[in-house]
Design an enzyme around this catalytic site. Structure first.
Site, PDB file in Angstrom:
ATOM      1  N   TYR A  92       0.816  -1.213   0.000  1.00 55.23           N
ATOM      2  CA  TYR A  92       0.000   0.000   0.000  1.00 55.23           C
ATOM      3  C   TYR A  92       0.849   1.263   0.000  1.00 55.23           C
ATOM      4  O   TYR A  92       0.490   2.271  -0.598  1.00 55.23           O
ATOM      5  CB  TYR A  92      -0.903   0.039   1.245  1.00 55.23           C
ATOM      6  CG  TYR A  92      -2.269  -0.556   1.051  1.00 55.23           C
ATOM      7  CD1 TYR A  92      -2.419  -1.900   0.720  1.00 55.23           C
ATOM      8  CD2 TYR A  92      -3.411   0.213   1.210  1.00 55.23           C
ATOM      9  CE1 TYR A  92      -3.674  -2.444   0.560  1.00 55.23           C
ATOM     10  CE2 TYR A  92      -4.669  -0.326   1.051  1.00 55.23           C
ATOM     11  CZ  TYR A  92      -4.798  -1.652   0.727  1.00 55.23           C
ATOM     12  OH  TYR A  92      -6.046  -2.184   0.567  1.00 55.23           O
ATOM     13  N   ASP A 120      -3.778 -17.982   0.584  1.00 51.02           N
ATOM     14  CA  ASP A 120      -4.743 -18.670  -0.293  1.00 51.02           C
ATOM     15  C   ASP A 120      -5.513 -19.717   0.502  1.00 51.02           C
ATOM     16  O   ASP A 120      -6.736 -19.847   0.384  1.00 51.02           O
ATOM     17  CB  ASP A 120      -4.049 -19.266  -1.526  1.00 51.02           C
ATOM     18  CG  ASP A 120      -2.816 -20.098  -1.202  1.00 51.02           C
ATOM     19  OD1 ASP A 120      -2.317 -20.024  -0.064  1.00 51.02           O
ATOM     20  OD2 ASP A 120      -2.350 -20.836  -2.093  1.00 51.02           O
ATOM     21  N   ASP A 152     -13.094  -8.249   3.655  1.00 50.61           N
ATOM     22  CA  ASP A 152     -14.287  -8.196   2.804  1.00 50.61           C
ATOM     23  C   ASP A 152     -14.913  -9.586   2.712  1.00 50.61           C
ATOM     24  O   ASP A 152     -16.138  -9.741   2.765  1.00 50.61           O
ATOM     25  CB  ASP A 152     -13.928  -7.728   1.378  1.00 50.61           C
ATOM     26  CG  ASP A 152     -14.105  -6.222   1.190  1.00 50.61           C
ATOM     27  OD1 ASP A 152     -13.854  -5.481   2.162  1.00 50.61           O
ATOM     28  OD2 ASP A 152     -14.477  -5.791   0.083  1.00 50.61           O
ATOM     29  N   LYS A 154       2.256 -15.224   2.860  1.00 49.11           N
ATOM     30  CA  LYS A 154       2.507 -15.983   1.626  1.00 49.11           C
ATOM     31  C   LYS A 154       4.004 -16.305   1.587  1.00 49.11           C
ATOM     32  O   LYS A 154       4.714 -15.985   0.622  1.00 49.11           O
ATOM     33  CB  LYS A 154       2.039 -15.157   0.409  1.00 49.11           C
ATOM     34  CG  LYS A 154       2.049 -15.898  -0.917  1.00 49.11           C
ATOM     35  CD  LYS A 154       1.002 -16.987  -1.041  1.00 49.11           C
ATOM     36  CE  LYS A 154       1.178 -17.745  -2.349  1.00 49.11           C
ATOM     37  NZ  LYS A 154       0.283 -18.927  -2.455  1.00 49.11           N
ATOM     38  N   ASP A 157      -7.010  -6.556   3.869  1.00 49.57           N
ATOM     39  CA  ASP A 157      -8.059  -5.860   3.114  1.00 49.57           C
ATOM     40  C   ASP A 157      -8.969  -6.885   2.446  1.00 49.57           C
ATOM     41  O   ASP A 157     -10.196  -6.806   2.530  1.00 49.57           O
ATOM     42  CB  ASP A 157      -7.398  -4.955   2.068  1.00 49.57           C
ATOM     43  CG  ASP A 157      -8.412  -4.215   1.207  1.00 49.57           C
ATOM     44  OD1 ASP A 157      -9.371  -3.677   1.779  1.00 49.57           O
ATOM     45  OD2 ASP A 157      -8.248  -4.198  -0.025  1.00 49.57           O
TER      46      ASP A 157
HETATM   47  C1  IPM Z   1     -10.710  -0.616   3.350  1.00 53.55           C
HETATM   48  C2  IPM Z   1     -10.794   0.004   1.983  1.00 53.55           C
HETATM   49  C3  IPM Z   1      -9.581   0.877   1.745  1.00 53.55           C
HETATM   50  C4  IPM Z   1      -8.355  -0.015   1.809  1.00 53.55           C
HETATM   51  C5  IPM Z   1      -9.613   1.694   0.431  1.00 53.55           C
HETATM   52  C6  IPM Z   1     -10.831   2.597   0.375  1.00 53.55           C
HETATM   53  C7  IPM Z   1      -8.368   2.502   0.222  1.00 53.55           C
HETATM   54  O1  IPM Z   1     -10.956  -0.980   1.017  1.00 53.55           O
HETATM   55  O2  IPM Z   1     -10.607   0.134   4.344  1.00 53.55           O
HETATM   56  O3  IPM Z   1     -10.775  -1.841   3.458  1.00 53.55           O
HETATM   57  O4  IPM Z   1      -7.964  -0.627   0.786  1.00 53.55           O
HETATM   58  O5  IPM Z   1      -7.758  -0.121   2.875  1.00 53.55           O
HETATM   59 MG    MG Z   2     -11.239  -2.921   1.809  1.00 53.50          MG
END
Ligand code: IPM
Ligand code: MG
Length: 348
Positions: free
Chosen positions: A136, A218, A246, A186, A242
């Site tokens: 990042y 993975d 999700d 990884k 990240d």
């Molecule tokens: C998160 C989001 C952010 C990230 C984006 C908006 C930059 O996806 O907080 O998970 O990648 O960290």
């Molecule tokens: Mg995110």
């Protein structure tokens, strides 16, 4: 108790609005709210996604409650001017290296999970995501090669010191929960991950009461849908965290439910839903504000030490869900405002 509200773009203002109503309903003595512009809206108003005046508001606050940033209209801008730079810049400027992303199944919501109810029921995990390093924040660029084609590149790296400080957060979190820490990397391919794994392993000696395991990312993605109940605390890097967070959200039922806390050694913590700005549903009263309301609860706990109030908010959200209050993200028909009402009503 000064809270900086940064609503941002898309559904950000709507979900922050409901979190504010919940905070106000708690009638906490000494609570003051200040606002700041971030993201695409800040770009329009001040020419930058994270203008200096916003950063000042953040530094002067006890905590930041952040909505979401992202605006497709800004996709053509230089990366440094895109809305996402607001959240990345705040994480960096405030030294927020530890991101706590809990994912727990709510009673009665098992049928909303993307997983089978009997698999989903067991979810009670915490992702500890490193938030200040990795690919990042490394050097990056787009080069034009001699044949005129382009090559994009992003430098991934972790120093031992960066790994150590997040590992300690992970071990301590595990100590306060089920006593199990799974470090995700990884290391079979990446040198960055080799340093990560060696460092976490070395620190384990200081936490003999915590059971440490390692897992390739993975496999972790696979295990998260196969048997998420096996995880207690997961500690991982910025990019893997990240992605896995999700994924964990859909295991629970919706990305509209997951809250997060970003903490550092400084005094300011930042709290935000893990979802994005969802421009397609912005302004339509359909976004689920629960992730932001739960983020406000994490703020009360971690920044202000108000455990009882945090628990009150969390119980109210759980009670609303148990009563069948569901947004469109969960297959229901309750709007943003109605969900906020339902939570406020249940603040026993
Ligand atoms: C998160 C989001 C952010 C990230 C984006 C908006 C930059 O996806 O907080 O998970 O990648 O960290
Ligand atoms: Mg995110």
């Amino acid at each position: 108790m000064k809270v900086a509200l940064f609503p941002g773009d898309g559904i950000g203002p709507e979900v922050i609005g409901e979190a504010v109503r919940v905070l106000e309903a708690l009638a906490l003595p000494g609570l003051t709210l200040v606002e700041g512009d971030v993201g695409g809206i800040a770009c329009k108003r001040h020419g930058h996604p994270l203008p200096p005046e916003t950063l000042q508001v953040a530094h002067a606050a006890g905590a930041v409650l952040f909505g979401a940033v992202g605006d497709p209209a800004c996709d053509g801008l230089d990366r440094a001017l895109r809305p996402e730079q607001a959240i990345l810049g705040l994480r960096k400027a405030l030294g927020l290296f530890a991101n706590l992303r809990p994912a727990t199944m709510f009673a009665g919501l098992e049928d909303a999970s993307a997983l089978r109810p009997e698999v989903a029921r067991a979810i009670n995990l915490l992702i500890v995501r490193e938030l200040n390093g990795d690919v990042y924040f490394g050097d990056k660029g787009i080069d034009t090669l001699t044949d005129g084609s382009r090559r994009g590149w992003d430098m991934m790296s972790y120093t031992e010191a960066e790994v150590a400080r997040i590992a300690h957060v992970g071990f301590k979190a595990a100590r306060g929960r089920g006593g199990r820490l799974c470090s995700v990397d990884k290391a079979n391919v990446l040198e960055t991950s080799q340093v990560w794994r060696d460092t976490v392993t070395a620190i384990a000696g200081e936490y003999t009461d915590v059971e440490l395991t390692h897992m390739y990312v993975d496999n972790a993605a696979m295990q998260l849908v196969r048997n998420p109940g096996q995880f207690d605390v997961i500690v991982t890097g910025n990019l893997f965290g990240d992605i896995l967070s999700d994924q964990a959200s859909m295991c629970v039922g919706s990305i509209g439910l997951l809250a997060s806390a970003a903490l550092g050694n400084g005094t300011v913590g930042l709290y935000e839903p893990i979802h994005g700005s969802a421009p397609d549903i912005a302004g339509k009263d359909v976004a689920n504000p629960m992730a932001t309301i739960l983020s406000a609860a994490m703020m009360l706990r971690h920044s202000f030490g108000l455990e009882a109030d945090a628990a009150r908010v969390e119980a109210a959200v759980a009670a609303a869900l148990a009563a069948g209050i569901r947004g469109a993200d969960l297959g229901g028909s309750h709007g943003t405002r109605a969900i906020g009402d339902a939570v406020v009503e249940r603040l026993a």
